[in-house]
Design a protein around this motif. Structure first.
Motif, PDB file in Angstrom:
ATOM      1  N   GLY A  48       9.100  -0.726   5.509  1.00  0.00           N
ATOM      2  CA  GLY A  48       8.609   0.629   5.327  1.00  0.00           C
ATOM      3  C   GLY A  48       9.563   1.310   4.359  1.00  0.00           C
ATOM      4  N   ILE A  49       9.119   1.414   3.108  1.00  0.00           N
ATOM      5  CA  ILE A  49       9.997   1.838   2.005  1.00  0.00           C
ATOM      6  C   ILE A  49       9.825   3.339   1.772  1.00  0.00           C
ATOM      7  N   PRO A  50      10.905   4.053   1.512  1.00  0.00           N
ATOM      8  CA  PRO A  50      10.766   5.485   1.277  1.00  0.00           C
ATOM      9  C   PRO A  50       9.865   5.789   0.083  1.00  0.00           C
ATOM     10  N   GLY A  51       9.166   6.917   0.172  1.00  0.00           N
ATOM     11  CA  GLY A  51       8.141   7.250  -0.810  1.00  0.00           C
ATOM     12  C   GLY A  51       8.659   7.710  -2.156  1.00  0.00           C
ATOM     13  N   ASN A  52       9.836   8.310  -2.191  1.00  0.00           N
ATOM     14  CA  ASN A  52      10.352   8.758  -3.490  1.00  0.00           C
ATOM     15  C   ASN A  52      10.363   7.579  -4.454  1.00  0.00           C
ATOM     16  N   PRO A  53       9.821   7.730  -5.655  1.00  0.00           N
ATOM     17  CA  PRO A  53       9.600   6.573  -6.517  1.00  0.00           C
ATOM     18  C   PRO A  53      10.853   5.804  -6.918  1.00  0.00           C
ATOM     19  N   VAL A  54      11.966   6.496  -7.106  1.00  0.00           N
ATOM     20  CA  VAL A  54      13.187   5.751  -7.453  1.00  0.00           C
ATOM     21  C   VAL A  54      13.696   5.023  -6.211  1.00  0.00           C
ATOM     22  N   PHE A  93       0.842  -1.207   0.000  1.00  0.00           N
ATOM     23  CA  PHE A  93       0.000   0.000   0.000  1.00  0.00           C
ATOM     24  C   PHE A  93       0.871   1.248   0.000  1.00  0.00           C
ATOM     25  N   SER A  94       0.245   2.338  -0.434  1.00  0.00           N
ATOM     26  CA  SER A  94       0.932   3.627  -0.504  1.00  0.00           C
ATOM     27  C   SER A  94       0.363   4.527   0.576  1.00  0.00           C
ATOM     28  N   THR A  95       1.201   5.392   1.121  1.00  0.00           N
ATOM     29  CA  THR A  95       0.703   6.314   2.143  1.00  0.00           C
ATOM     30  C   THR A  95       0.961   7.746   1.691  1.00  0.00           C
ATOM     31  N   GLY A  96       0.015   8.620   2.013  1.00  0.00           N
ATOM     32  CA  GLY A  96       0.217  10.037   1.721  1.00  0.00           C
ATOM     33  C   GLY A  96      -1.077  10.737   1.344  1.00  0.00           C
ATOM     34  N   ASP A  97      -1.332  11.887   1.986  1.00  0.00           N
ATOM     35  CA  ASP A  97      -2.534  12.684   1.683  1.00  0.00           C
ATOM     36  C   ASP A  97      -2.510  13.210   0.261  1.00  0.00           C
ATOM     37  N   GLU A  98      -1.286  13.337  -0.297  1.00  0.00           N
ATOM     38  CA  GLU A  98      -1.157  13.938  -1.628  1.00  0.00           C
ATOM     39  C   GLU A  98      -1.447  12.960  -2.759  1.00  0.00           C
ATOM     40  N   LEU A  99      -1.627  11.693  -2.442  1.00  0.00           N
ATOM     41  CA  LEU A  99      -1.679  10.675  -3.500  1.00  0.00           C
ATOM     42  C   LEU A  99      -3.081  10.468  -4.055  1.00  0.00           C
ATOM     43  N   THR A 157       4.892   2.274   1.109  1.00  0.00           N
ATOM     44  CA  THR A 157       5.805   3.335   0.692  1.00  0.00           C
ATOM     45  C   THR A 157       5.361   4.653   1.298  1.00  0.00           C
ATOM     46  N   GLY A 158       6.359   5.445   1.658  1.00  0.00           N
ATOM     47  CA  GLY A 158       6.131   6.776   2.226  1.00  0.00           C
ATOM     48  C   GLY A 158       6.049   6.724   3.750  1.00  0.00           C
ATOM     49  N   GLY A 159       6.211   7.905   4.323  1.00  0.00           N
ATOM     50  CA  GLY A 159       6.007   8.049   5.765  1.00  0.00           C
ATOM     51  C   GLY A 159       7.108   7.484   6.638  1.00  0.00           C
ATOM     52  N   VAL A 160       8.312   7.337   6.081  1.00  0.00           N
ATOM     53  CA  VAL A 160       9.381   6.760   6.910  1.00  0.00           C
ATOM     54  C   VAL A 160      10.510   7.754   7.203  1.00  0.00           C
ATOM     55  N   SER A 161      10.341   9.003   6.752  1.00  0.00           N
ATOM     56  CA  SER A 161      11.392   9.973   7.030  1.00  0.00           C
ATOM     57  C   SER A 161      11.090  10.675   8.364  1.00  0.00           C
ATOM     58  N   VAL A 162      11.510  11.921   8.483  1.00  0.00           N
ATOM     59  CA  VAL A 162      11.445  12.581   9.788  1.00  0.00           C
ATOM     60  C   VAL A 162      10.358  13.656   9.845  1.00  0.00           C
ATOM     61  N   GLY A 163       9.509  13.712   8.797  1.00  0.00           N
ATOM     62  CA  GLY A 163       8.477  14.760   8.739  1.00  0.00           C
ATOM     63  C   GLY A 163       7.357  14.525   9.745  1.00  0.00           C
ATOM     64  N   ILE A 185      -0.128  14.198  -6.081  1.00  0.00           N
ATOM     65  CA  ILE A 185       0.874  13.353  -6.767  1.00  0.00           C
ATOM     66  C   ILE A 185       0.208  12.029  -7.107  1.00  0.00           C
ATOM     67  N   ILE A 186       0.465  11.567  -8.323  1.00  0.00           N
ATOM     68  CA  ILE A 186      -0.142  10.292  -8.736  1.00  0.00           C
ATOM     69  C   ILE A 186       0.644   9.139  -8.113  1.00  0.00           C
ATOM     70  N   ASP A 187      -0.095   8.226  -7.536  1.00  0.00           N
ATOM     71  CA  ASP A 187       0.505   7.062  -6.879  1.00  0.00           C
ATOM     72  C   ASP A 187       1.073   6.111  -7.933  1.00  0.00           C
ATOM     73  N   SER A 188       2.376   6.220  -8.153  1.00  0.00           N
ATOM     74  CA  SER A 188       3.010   5.275  -9.097  1.00  0.00           C
ATOM     75  C   SER A 188       3.605   4.082  -8.348  1.00  0.00           C
ATOM     76  N   ASN A 189       3.953   4.286  -7.084  1.00  0.00           N
ATOM     77  CA  ASN A 189       4.648   3.224  -6.338  1.00  0.00           C
ATOM     78  C   ASN A 189       3.839   1.934  -6.258  1.00  0.00           C
ATOM     79  N   GLN A 190       2.539   2.093  -5.988  1.00  0.00           N
ATOM     80  CA  GLN A 190       1.705   0.902  -5.796  1.00  0.00           C
ATOM     81  C   GLN A 190       1.763  -0.022  -7.014  1.00  0.00           C
TER      82      GLN A 190
HETATM   83  N1  LIG Z   1      14.483  16.540   6.813  1.00  0.00           N
HETATM   84  C1  LIG Z   1      14.631  15.444   6.064  1.00  0.00           C
HETATM   85  N2  LIG Z   1      13.779  15.234   5.078  1.00  0.00           N
HETATM   86  C2  LIG Z   1      13.914  14.142   4.310  1.00  0.00           C
HETATM   87  C3  LIG Z   1      14.958  13.243   4.566  1.00  0.00           C
HETATM   88  C4  LIG Z   1      15.817  13.461   5.645  1.00  0.00           C
HETATM   89  O1  LIG Z   1      16.749  12.712   5.930  1.00  0.00           O
HETATM   90  N3  LIG Z   1      15.590  14.594   6.383  1.00  0.00           N
HETATM   91  N4  LIG Z   1      15.091  12.159   3.743  1.00  0.00           N
HETATM   92  C5  LIG Z   1      14.642  12.336   2.391  1.00  0.00           C
HETATM   93  C6  LIG Z   1      14.706  11.094   1.690  1.00  0.00           C
HETATM   94  S1  LIG Z   1      16.250  10.560   1.291  1.00  0.00           S
HETATM   95  C7  LIG Z   1      13.610  10.422   1.298  1.00  0.00           C
HETATM   96  S2  LIG Z   1      13.776   9.047   0.291  1.00  0.00           S
HETATM   97  C8  LIG Z   1      12.261  10.835   1.640  1.00  0.00           C
HETATM   98  C9  LIG Z   1      11.465   9.685   2.222  1.00  0.00           C
HETATM   99  O2  LIG Z   1      10.217  10.135   2.452  1.00  0.00           O
HETATM  100  P1  LIG Z   1       9.036   9.314   3.064  1.00  0.00           P
HETATM  101  O3  LIG Z   1       9.289   7.876   2.946  1.00  0.00           O
HETATM  102  O4  LIG Z   1       8.695   9.857   4.372  1.00  0.00           O
HETATM  103  O5  LIG Z   1       7.892   9.584   2.012  1.00  0.00           O
HETATM  104  P2  LIG Z   1       6.941  10.796   1.868  1.00  0.00           P
HETATM  105  O6  LIG Z   1       7.414  11.928   2.660  1.00  0.00           O
HETATM  106  O7  LIG Z   1       5.581  10.307   2.075  1.00  0.00           O
HETATM  107  O8  LIG Z   1       7.150  11.097   0.332  1.00  0.00           O
HETATM  108  C10 LIG Z   1       8.416  11.415  -0.221  1.00  0.00           C
HETATM  109  C11 LIG Z   1       8.239  11.794  -1.698  1.00  0.00           C
HETATM  110  O9  LIG Z   1       7.792  10.704  -2.444  1.00  0.00           O
HETATM  111  C12 LIG Z   1       6.545  10.963  -3.084  1.00  0.00           C
HETATM  112  N5  LIG Z   1       5.704   9.789  -2.996  1.00  0.00           N
HETATM  113  C13 LIG Z   1       5.295   9.208  -1.869  1.00  0.00           C
HETATM  114  N6  LIG Z   1       4.521   8.162  -2.135  1.00  0.00           N
HETATM  115  C14 LIG Z   1       4.447   8.074  -3.468  1.00  0.00           C
HETATM  116  C15 LIG Z   1       3.767   7.178  -4.327  1.00  0.00           C
HETATM  117  N7  LIG Z   1       3.005   6.187  -3.857  1.00  0.00           N
HETATM  118  N8  LIG Z   1       3.910   7.331  -5.646  1.00  0.00           N
HETATM  119  C16 LIG Z   1       4.660   8.358  -6.143  1.00  0.00           C
HETATM  120  N9  LIG Z   1       5.314   9.246  -5.357  1.00  0.00           N
HETATM  121  C17 LIG Z   1       5.204   9.118  -4.032  1.00  0.00           C
HETATM  122  C18 LIG Z   1       5.970  12.055  -2.259  1.00  0.00           C
HETATM  123  O10 LIG Z   1       5.020  12.770  -2.886  1.00  0.00           O
HETATM  124  C19 LIG Z   1       7.211  12.841  -1.896  1.00  0.00           C
HETATM  125  O11 LIG Z   1       7.582  13.676  -2.970  1.00  0.00           O
HETATM  126  O12 LIG Z   1      12.277  11.857   2.599  1.00  0.00           O
HETATM  127  C20 LIG Z   1      13.222  12.908   2.320  1.00  0.00           C
HETATM  128  N10 LIG Z   1      13.050  13.935   3.274  1.00  0.00           N
END
Ligand SMILES: Nc1nc2c(c(=O)[nH]1)N[C@H]1C(S)=C(S)[C@@H](COP(=O)(O)OP(=O)(O)OC[C@H]3O[C@@H](n4cnc5c(N)ncnc54)[C@H](O)[C@@H]3O)O[C@H]1N2
Ligand code: MOO
Ligand code: MG
Length: 410
Positions: free
Chosen positions: A298-304, A183-189, A250-256, A201-206
């Motif tokens: 818990g995989i980071p949200g950035n698609p790459v 599953f994908s997490t995020g209010d923006e998706l 995916t998403g929600g594993v950083s420090v926000g 943002i379009i959910d591509s990760n799922q």
């Molecule tokens: N202050 C800091 N900010 C961030 C750090 C850090 O160390 N300190 N790490 C950065 C890194 S590296 C990454 S990777 C991301 C990880 O973020 P999260 O896992 O918490 O994911 P989100 O915040 O929810 O989203 C990040 C980014 O990815 C886009 N996203 C999320 N889900 C999807 C999806 N299903 N399909 C497509 N794109 C998605 C989302 O819109 C955001 O742009 O944190 C950095 N920040």
């Protein structure tokens, strides 16, 4: 922060191979992992048979014959493939025989048609092999009944299917497929079929992760998009843990402020094993174990970052989980880089692109465009990740680089 190798070792240690099996029929067995030893009660070849269209003879009748001094034999039978010959070849006799046909009693050698000249019911043998048994595929030459044929823990693909079919194994025991909840997490998706509003943002990760999971022979169970809302997330995560052998969110594993995953995993009794890895992309990787055996990524949200984390860390875990024996690690290949490769050097860095074989030498073509973990556009056609180790900030074009092969197709 763990190094990539430490994280890899820990993840593999956390995985226990599946024990559950199921019985399936051979026609749907491709891509599955064999869970039983296979022993055939049939020799292979099943019986002595001809490797050529020609004549079945006694070697001593034809030994030493030549064009000028041919052996002349009486044709006493014709044996097509599929028949059980009733005759027995006597000295001076031969049987016309075809490829795959069973050898008649009394014959020990096949003369190929091209070395003969037929004259009515007789045939001239114009040359002789040096040894008896020429062009005879002997019973049991390739496999003797009762010996181990296939071992459990191997992947079943076209060659194994051929072996299983010939051993008459039409039903076989395989490990069940791993179940992977995504599953994908995020209010923006939003899902790809909805109109895009500003800020969304379009959910591509799922979709990417489901394709990845499918390519590994596992079953993906998609749970959709979950809002950055603690209650909703907790409900979905609890359901995911109860359902999957592995969970990939995916998403929600950083420090926000809205990065709740670790907190909820802990509340649900999870044991947090990994919080981050010295890798880019993909640093904020959360890995947790649960008492029911579920392994949570818990995989980071950035698609790459999401796909690189799957290729580098989830794929070996899935391989081990699936019951596959042997090496679960990715395959690394030395390749000549076609471009200068930059890296910040602080974390092990993966640069995406194409691994190409040019005149027998592997080359790495770095994907064009920006190497940002948010740039999924230039990820298309990636089949390799160049690895820049910690401390290395530059690799010049023409130098060798280690490239991780991505086997996204089964
Ligand atoms: N202050 C800091 N900010 C961030 C750090 C850090 O160390 N300190 N790490 C950065 C890194 S590296 C990454 S990777 C991301 C990880 O973020 P999260 O896992 O918490 O994911 P989100 O915040 O929810 O989203 C990040 C980014 O990815 C886009 N996203 C999320 N889900 C999807 C999806 N299903 N399909 C497509 N794109 C998605 C989302 O819109 C955001 O742009 O944190 C950095 N920040
Ligand atoms: O480490 Mo993040 O996953 O680079 O963008
Ligand atoms: Mg975040």
């Amino acid at each position: 922060m763990l190094s990539v190798n430490q994280a890899q070792t820990l993840i593999l240690d956390l995985v226990q191979p599946l024990k559950d099996t199921e019985i399936i029929s051979l026609d749907v067995a491709a891509g599955r992992i064999l869970a039983q030893p296979i022993i055939s009660q049939l020799d292979f070849p099943y019986w002595d048979n001809s490797a050529m269209d020609g004549y079945a003879v006694k070697f001593k009748d034809v030994q030493g014959c030549t064009q000028t001094q041919p052996a002349i034999l009486d044709i006493v039978a014709e044996i097509p493939a599929g028949q059980n010959p009733s005759i027995s070849i006597q000295s001076g006799q031969t049987a016309r025989i075809f490829t795959g046909a069973m050898l008649p009693a009394g014959a020990d050698t096949i003369i190929m048609q091209e070395n003969t000249q037929r004259e009515g019911n007789r045939v001239k043998i114009l040359s002789s092999p040096d040894q008896p048994k020429a062009y005879v595929r002997q019973r049991g030459d390739y496999y003797q009944a009762g010996n181990p044929l296939l071992k459990p823990g191997i992947a079943i693909n076209a060659p194994e299917i051929a072996v299983l079919a010939t051993a008459q194994c039409t039903q076989l025991t395989v490990y069940r497929r791993p179940k992977v909840v995504i599953f994908s997490t995020g209010d923006e998706l939003i899902p790809p079929n909805q109109p895009l509003q500003p800020g969304q943002i379009i959910d591509s990760n799922q979709y990417a992760l489901a394709a990845f999971v499918g390519s590994q022979g596992a079953i993906s169970i998609p749970l959709g998009i979950v809002k950055d809302n603690k209650e909703a997330l907790k409900k979905t995560i609890a359901q995911a843990i109860a359902t999957g052998d592995i969970v990939l969110s995916t998403g929600g594993v950083s420090v926000g402020e809205y990065d709740y995953i670790e907190e909820i995993l802990t509340e649900l009794g999870g044991n947090i094993q990994i919080r981050s890895v010295a890798v880019t992309p993909g640093k904020p990787l959360t890995v947790a174990t649960f008492s029911n055996g579920c392994l949570y990524f818990g995989i980071p949200g950035n698609p790459v970052s999401a796909l690189v984390s799957c290729w580098r860390f989830v794929q070996p875990a899935l391989k081990k989980l699936s019951g596959l024996e042997g090496n679960w690690h990715p395959i690394f290949i030395k390749a000549r880089s076609r471009h200068d490769l930059p890296s910040k050097g602080a974390r092990e860095t993966y640069l995406w692109g194409q691994l190409l074989l040019v005149n027998g030498v592997y080359e790495f073509e770095l994907a064009g465009g920006k190497h940002s973990s948010a740039n999924l556009i230039n990820l298309a056609q990636t089949n390799g990740l160049a690895v820049m180790p910690v401390g290395q900030t530059f690799l010049a074009a023409g130098e060798d680089v280690t490239v991780m092969q991505i086997d996204s197709l089964k």
